[in-house]
Design a protein around this motif. Structure first.
Motif, PDB file in Angstrom:
ATOM      1  N   THR A  60      -7.090  -3.409   3.355  1.00 34.15           N
ATOM      2  CA  THR A  60      -7.696  -3.075   2.063  1.00 34.15           C
ATOM      3  C   THR A  60      -7.069  -3.831   0.907  1.00 34.15           C
ATOM      4  OG1 THR A  60      -8.130  -0.833   2.875  1.00 34.15           O
ATOM      5  CG2 THR A  60      -8.243  -1.148   0.508  1.00 34.15           C
ATOM      6  N   SER A  61      -5.761  -4.110   0.969  1.00 34.58           N
ATOM      7  CA  SER A  61      -5.065  -4.677  -0.186  1.00 34.58           C
ATOM      8  C   SER A  61      -5.663  -6.014  -0.622  1.00 34.58           C
ATOM      9  CB  SER A  61      -3.574  -4.830   0.112  1.00 34.58           C
ATOM     10  OG  SER A  61      -3.350  -5.645   1.251  1.00 34.58           O
ATOM     11  N   LYS A  62      -6.163  -6.806   0.322  1.00 33.84           N
ATOM     12  CA  LYS A  62      -6.781  -8.088  -0.039  1.00 33.84           C
ATOM     13  C   LYS A  62      -7.950  -7.890  -0.984  1.00 33.84           C
ATOM     14  CE  LYS A  62      -9.627  -9.961   2.900  1.00 33.84           C
ATOM     15  NZ  LYS A  62     -10.159 -10.671   4.083  1.00 33.84           N
ATOM     16  N   TRP A  63      -8.786  -6.878  -0.693  1.00 29.79           N
ATOM     17  CA  TRP A  63      -9.989  -6.669  -1.508  1.00 29.79           C
ATOM     18  C   TRP A  63      -9.624  -6.148  -2.883  1.00 29.79           C
ATOM     19  CZ3 TRP A  63     -13.775  -9.329   0.138  1.00 29.79           C
ATOM     20  CH2 TRP A  63     -13.922  -9.571   1.496  1.00 29.79           C
ATOM     21  N   VAL A  64      -8.623  -5.279  -2.977  1.00 32.66           N
ATOM     22  CA  VAL A  64      -8.135  -4.845  -4.285  1.00 32.66           C
ATOM     23  C   VAL A  64      -7.606  -6.051  -5.049  1.00 32.66           C
ATOM     24  CG1 VAL A  64      -6.375  -3.452  -5.466  1.00 32.66           C
ATOM     25  CG2 VAL A  64      -7.594  -2.514  -3.478  1.00 32.66           C
ATOM     26  N   HIS A  65      -6.846  -6.899  -4.355  1.00 30.35           N
ATOM     27  CA  HIS A  65      -6.230  -8.074  -4.974  1.00 30.35           C
ATOM     28  C   HIS A  65      -7.295  -9.047  -5.480  1.00 30.35           C
ATOM     29  CE1 HIS A  65      -2.161 -10.415  -4.489  1.00 30.35           C
ATOM     30  NE2 HIS A  65      -2.525 -10.269  -5.740  1.00 30.35           N
ATOM     31  N   LEU A  66      -8.315  -9.321  -4.667  1.00 27.62           N
ATOM     32  CA  LEU A  66      -9.361 -10.264  -5.065  1.00 27.62           C
ATOM     33  C   LEU A  66     -10.236  -9.703  -6.188  1.00 27.62           C
ATOM     34  CD1 LEU A  66     -10.540 -11.756  -1.642  1.00 27.62           C
ATOM     35  CD2 LEU A  66      -9.337 -12.965  -3.477  1.00 27.62           C
ATOM     36  N   HIS A  67     -10.517  -8.419  -6.163  1.00 27.72           N
ATOM     37  CA  HIS A  67     -11.377  -7.822  -7.193  1.00 27.72           C
ATOM     38  C   HIS A  67     -10.651  -7.623  -8.509  1.00 27.72           C
ATOM     39  CE1 HIS A  67     -15.302  -6.956  -5.456  1.00 27.72           C
ATOM     40  NE2 HIS A  67     -14.707  -6.646  -4.323  1.00 27.72           N
ATOM     41  N   PHE A  68      -9.347  -7.261  -8.461  1.00 32.27           N
ATOM     42  CA  PHE A  68      -8.653  -6.856  -9.677  1.00 32.27           C
ATOM     43  C   PHE A  68      -7.396  -7.664  -9.972  1.00 32.27           C
ATOM     44  CE2 PHE A  68     -10.943  -3.153  -8.035  1.00 32.27           C
ATOM     45  CZ  PHE A  68     -11.752  -2.870  -9.119  1.00 32.27           C
ATOM     46  N   GLY A  69      -7.100  -8.680  -9.153  1.00 35.07           N
ATOM     47  CA  GLY A  69      -5.978  -9.556  -9.435  1.00 35.07           C
ATOM     48  C   GLY A  69      -4.624  -8.895  -9.216  1.00 35.07           C
ATOM     49  N   ASP A  70      -3.567  -9.579  -9.681  1.00 30.04           N
ATOM     50  CA  ASP A  70      -2.206  -9.092  -9.485  1.00 30.04           C
ATOM     51  C   ASP A  70      -1.990  -7.728 -10.138  1.00 30.04           C
ATOM     52  OD1 ASP A  70      -1.415 -11.322  -8.027  1.00 30.04           O
ATOM     53  OD2 ASP A  70      -0.578 -12.364  -9.768  1.00 30.04           O
ATOM     54  N   GLU A  71      -2.570  -7.525 -11.334  1.00 31.25           N
ATOM     55  CA  GLU A  71      -2.363  -6.249 -12.026  1.00 31.25           C
ATOM     56  C   GLU A  71      -3.034  -5.105 -11.277  1.00 31.25           C
ATOM     57  OE1 GLU A  71      -0.268  -5.701 -14.619  1.00 31.25           O
ATOM     58  OE2 GLU A  71       0.255  -7.757 -14.062  1.00 31.25           O
ATOM     59  N   GLY A  88       8.279  10.170   1.313  1.00 33.55           N
ATOM     60  CA  GLY A  88       6.965   9.870   1.882  1.00 33.55           C
ATOM     61  C   GLY A  88       6.847   8.428   2.331  1.00 33.55           C
ATOM     62  N   LEU A  89       5.867   8.177   3.177  1.00 31.44           N
ATOM     63  CA  LEU A  89       5.696   6.845   3.766  1.00 31.44           C
ATOM     64  C   LEU A  89       4.391   6.197   3.297  1.00 31.44           C
ATOM     65  CD1 LEU A  89       6.770   7.419   7.476  1.00 31.44           C
ATOM     66  CD2 LEU A  89       8.081   6.286   5.673  1.00 31.44           C
ATOM     67  N   PHE A  90       4.481   4.923   2.999  1.00 32.17           N
ATOM     68  CA  PHE A  90       3.319   4.093   2.667  1.00 32.17           C
ATOM     69  C   PHE A  90       3.177   3.074   3.790  1.00 32.17           C
ATOM     70  CE2 PHE A  90       1.805   0.457  -0.301  1.00 32.17           C
ATOM     71  CZ  PHE A  90       0.486   0.658   0.080  1.00 32.17           C
ATOM     72  N   LEU A  91       2.122   3.186   4.593  1.00 30.97           N
ATOM     73  CA  LEU A  91       1.870   2.237   5.676  1.00 30.97           C
ATOM     74  C   LEU A  91       0.866   1.205   5.177  1.00 30.97           C
ATOM     75  CD1 LEU A  91       2.993   4.814   7.164  1.00 30.97           C
ATOM     76  CD2 LEU A  91       1.808   3.955   9.165  1.00 30.97           C
ATOM     77  N   LEU A  92       1.315  -0.002   5.046  1.00 25.84           N
ATOM     78  CA  LEU A  92       0.523  -1.084   4.457  1.00 25.84           C
ATOM     79  C   LEU A  92       0.270  -2.171   5.487  1.00 25.84           C
ATOM     80  CD1 LEU A  92      -0.655  -2.669   1.981  1.00 25.84           C
ATOM     81  CD2 LEU A  92       1.690  -3.500   1.596  1.00 25.84           C
ATOM     82  N   GLU A  93      -0.983  -2.565   5.616  1.00 22.77           N
ATOM     83  CA  GLU A  93      -1.362  -3.692   6.467  1.00 22.77           C
ATOM     84  C   GLU A  93      -1.896  -4.808   5.568  1.00 22.77           C
ATOM     85  OE1 GLU A  93      -4.248  -4.656  10.300  1.00 22.77           O
ATOM     86  OE2 GLU A  93      -4.877  -3.198   8.806  1.00 22.77           O
ATOM     87  N   ASP A 116       2.351  13.175   2.001  1.00 24.38           N
ATOM     88  CA  ASP A 116       3.460  12.767   2.860  1.00 24.38           C
ATOM     89  C   ASP A 116       3.311  11.317   3.297  1.00 24.38           C
ATOM     90  OD1 ASP A 116       4.777  15.344   3.064  1.00 24.38           O
ATOM     91  OD2 ASP A 116       3.056  15.965   4.244  1.00 24.38           O
ATOM     92  N   THR A 117       2.076  10.859   3.504  1.00 23.64           N
ATOM     93  CA  THR A 117       1.812   9.521   4.015  1.00 23.64           C
ATOM     94  C   THR A 117       0.555   8.967   3.365  1.00 23.64           C
ATOM     95  OG1 THR A 117       2.763  10.116   6.159  1.00 23.64           O
ATOM     96  CG2 THR A 117       1.418   8.133   6.091  1.00 23.64           C
ATOM     97  N   VAL A 118       0.580   7.692   3.019  1.00 27.09           N
ATOM     98  CA  VAL A 118      -0.605   6.986   2.522  1.00 27.09           C
ATOM     99  C   VAL A 118      -0.794   5.748   3.387  1.00 27.09           C
ATOM    100  CG1 VAL A 118      -1.614   5.714   0.601  1.00 27.09           C
ATOM    101  CG2 VAL A 118      -0.342   7.816   0.156  1.00 27.09           C
ATOM    102  N   LEU A 119      -2.006   5.548   3.902  1.00 25.55           N
ATOM    103  CA  LEU A 119      -2.340   4.366   4.689  1.00 25.55           C
ATOM    104  C   LEU A 119      -3.197   3.427   3.859  1.00 25.55           C
ATOM    105  CD1 LEU A 119      -1.724   6.624   6.865  1.00 25.55           C
ATOM    106  CD2 LEU A 119      -3.202   5.328   8.390  1.00 25.55           C
ATOM    107  N   CYS A 120      -2.884   2.148   3.922  1.00 26.50           N
ATOM    108  CA  CYS A 120      -3.684   1.111   3.265  1.00 26.50           C
ATOM    109  C   CYS A 120      -3.894   0.009   4.305  1.00 26.50           C
ATOM    110  CB  CYS A 120      -2.958   0.582   2.033  1.00 26.50           C
ATOM    111  SG  CYS A 120      -3.913  -0.601   1.064  1.00 26.50           S
ATOM    112  N   PRO A 175       0.522   0.008  11.897  1.00 21.54           N
ATOM    113  CA  PRO A 175       0.407  -1.101  10.946  1.00 21.54           C
ATOM    114  C   PRO A 175       1.735  -1.823  10.773  1.00 21.54           C
ATOM    115  CG  PRO A 175      -0.723   0.836  10.137  1.00 21.54           C
ATOM    116  CD  PRO A 175       0.031   1.259  11.359  1.00 21.54           C
ATOM    117  N   PRO A 176       1.707  -3.070  10.278  1.00 20.85           N
ATOM    118  CA  PRO A 176       2.885  -3.926  10.315  1.00 20.85           C
ATOM    119  C   PRO A 176       3.985  -3.615   9.302  1.00 20.85           C
ATOM    120  CG  PRO A 176       1.024  -5.083   9.375  1.00 20.85           C
ATOM    121  CD  PRO A 176       0.500  -3.793   9.896  1.00 20.85           C
ATOM    122  N   ALA A 177       3.800  -2.686   8.360  1.00 21.21           N
ATOM    123  CA  ALA A 177       4.867  -2.449   7.400  1.00 21.21           C
ATOM    124  C   ALA A 177       4.797  -1.039   6.861  1.00 21.21           C
ATOM    125  CB  ALA A 177       4.793  -3.443   6.237  1.00 21.21           C
TER     126      ALA A 177
END
Length: 203
Positions: free
Chosen positions: A109-120, A137-142, A102-106, A196-198
């Motif tokens: 964390t996204s910065k570390w995924v982005h730095l380790h694995f790039g845009d893809e 469902g809701l994705f709460l992204l910070e 129903d809900t996923v929180l991130c 979270p902000p979004a």
């Protein structure tokens, strides 16, 4: 419906472990970690103490996981990399965990995924989250600010290389979520709401 998740970029540089980051914070030089091998199956973990206090029981490796069952069988804790290709067993958005949440929180964390694995890798994360959510469902992204990327890019050579190649900056995440990833809505939440902000809602 989202398309198949893209392959996450890979690097031959050793990944930093939690112990390495802890050593940096304490002022010690981190030792090199071995290059990651083939993806292992997610590691099962016991319930946090808060679950034991609230519900009076805990999960461990012997507790069968049954979605929709009563606690503790309805809860599973796993440590895995959601942005890797091919996905490991138990990855949200794959197999039995497609449309299961129903809900996923991130959060932070996204910065570390982005730095380790790039845009893809970032796109892979967002696609798997979208696939893991039930309709509505809701994705709460910070997302972290771009300035914090600059501060952490020098922690390892592959982070610095990926930082230099990143084309999708945090202000563009909204467009990505609504367009290529396929979320129905995306809304910023105020800090005063203590959330979270979004969020992004699946169609």
């Amino acid at each position: 419906a989202p398309t198949a998740a893209p392959a996450a970029s890979k690097t031959a540089d050793p990944m930093l472990t939690n112990d390495d980051f802890r050593a940096m914070l304490l002022g010690r030089a981190p030792g090199p970690s071995p290059a990651p091998a083939a993806a292992p199956a997610p590691a099962a973990a016991a319930s946090p103490p808060s679950c034991v206090v609230r519900f009076g029981s805990a999960t461990d490796e012997s507790t069968p996981f049954e979605p929709g069952a009563a606690y503790p069988r309805s809860v599973r804790f796993a440590h895995l990399n959601i942005a890797q290709e091919p996905p490991s067993e138990g990855t949200p958005g794959e197999g039995e965990l497609r449309g299961a949440f129903d809900t996923v929180l991130c959060l932070s964390t996204s910065k570390w995924v982005h730095l380790h694995f790039g845009d893809e890798g970032l796109k892979c994360l967002f696609r798997r989250v979208h696939a893991a959510l039930r309709p509505g469902g809701l994705f709460l992204l910070e997302p972290q600010p771009w300035s914090s990327y600059r501060k952490n890019a020098g922690l390892a050579p592959h982070l610095l290389r990926n930082y230099g190649a990143i084309q999708i900056k945090p202000p563009q995440f909204r467009e990505l979520l609504l367009g290529e990833i396929g979320f129905a809505t995306c809304e910023e939440l105020s800090a005063a709401a203590a959330v979270p902000p979004a969020t992004a809602a699946a169609p």
